[in-house]
Write a protein that holds these residues in place. Structure first.
Motif, PDB file in Angstrom:
ATOM      1  N   GLU A  28       0.818  -1.215   0.000  1.00 46.05           N
ATOM      2  CA  GLU A  28       0.000   0.000   0.000  1.00 46.05           C
ATOM      3  C   GLU A  28       0.850   1.263   0.000  1.00 46.05           C
ATOM      4  O   GLU A  28       0.342   2.344  -0.260  1.00 46.05           O
ATOM      5  CB  GLU A  28      -0.960  -0.015   1.188  1.00 46.05           C
ATOM      6  CG  GLU A  28      -2.042  -1.058   1.027  1.00 46.05           C
ATOM      7  CD  GLU A  28      -3.065  -1.042   2.139  1.00 46.05           C
ATOM      8  OE1 GLU A  28      -2.697  -0.715   3.279  1.00 46.05           O
ATOM      9  OE2 GLU A  28      -4.224  -1.362   1.854  1.00 46.05           O
ATOM     10  N   ASP A  32      -2.106   3.100  -3.288  1.00 47.33           N
ATOM     11  CA  ASP A  32      -3.006   3.174  -2.135  1.00 47.33           C
ATOM     12  C   ASP A  32      -4.432   2.715  -2.407  1.00 47.33           C
ATOM     13  O   ASP A  32      -5.242   2.689  -1.493  1.00 47.33           O
ATOM     14  CB  ASP A  32      -3.014   4.591  -1.573  1.00 47.33           C
ATOM     15  CG  ASP A  32      -3.401   5.630  -2.617  1.00 47.33           C
ATOM     16  OD1 ASP A  32      -3.422   5.294  -3.810  1.00 47.33           O
ATOM     17  OD2 ASP A  32      -3.684   6.775  -2.229  1.00 47.33           O
ATOM     18  N   LYS A  33      -4.754   2.312  -3.619  1.00 42.13           N
ATOM     19  CA  LYS A  33      -6.127   1.923  -3.946  1.00 42.13           C
ATOM     20  C   LYS A  33      -6.310   0.411  -4.067  1.00 42.13           C
ATOM     21  O   LYS A  33      -7.191  -0.059  -4.770  1.00 42.13           O
ATOM     22  CB  LYS A  33      -6.548   2.602  -5.246  1.00 42.13           C
ATOM     23  CG  LYS A  33      -6.587   4.106  -5.133  1.00 42.13           C
ATOM     24  CD  LYS A  33      -6.891   4.749  -6.443  1.00 42.13           C
ATOM     25  CE  LYS A  33      -6.837   6.255  -6.271  1.00 42.13           C
ATOM     26  NZ  LYS A  33      -6.706   6.955  -7.527  1.00 42.13           N
TER      27      LYS A  33
END
Length: 105
Positions: A28, A32-33
């Motif tokens: 992550e 971050d998605k």
């Protein structure tokens, strides 16, 4: 991130599962998605020393990455697969997003 781990034909110990969770949580930092990941641990019945197989499916919005590695130990295979996923995620993040314009002339 939600990590689903399946050990095929054996029981994985808690130490290995915690290692998988901590190693995948580090992904992550690069993207971050990330929605979730599926990890499959398999032991191949051969006389070779490299008989541990790890397959990781990483789900991100509108895409999925699959990496499969075979090594002497599960920890080594997971490290190798995660480093491959890191490179893929960095490449995905750097790729410019195409957004079609709705302007009509």
């Amino acid at each position: 991130m939600k990590v689903n781990t399946q050990a095929v034909n054996f029981n994985a110990d808690l130490k290995l599962l915690n290692f998988i969770q901590s190693r995948l949580d580090k992904l992550e930092l690069f993207y971050d998605k990330i929605v979730s990941s599926d990890v499959y641990l398999k032991v191949e019945n051969t006389s070779e020393k490299e008989n541990k197989i790890v397959e990781i499916k990483l789900h991100i919005p509108k895409d999925m990455f699959v990496v499969k590695k075979q090594c002497k130990s599960f920890e080594e295979a997971i490290d190798s697969a995660c480093s491959s996923l890191e490179r893929k995620l960095v490449k995905k993040k750097k790729k410019p997003r195409f957004q079609p314009s709705l302007k009509f002339l």
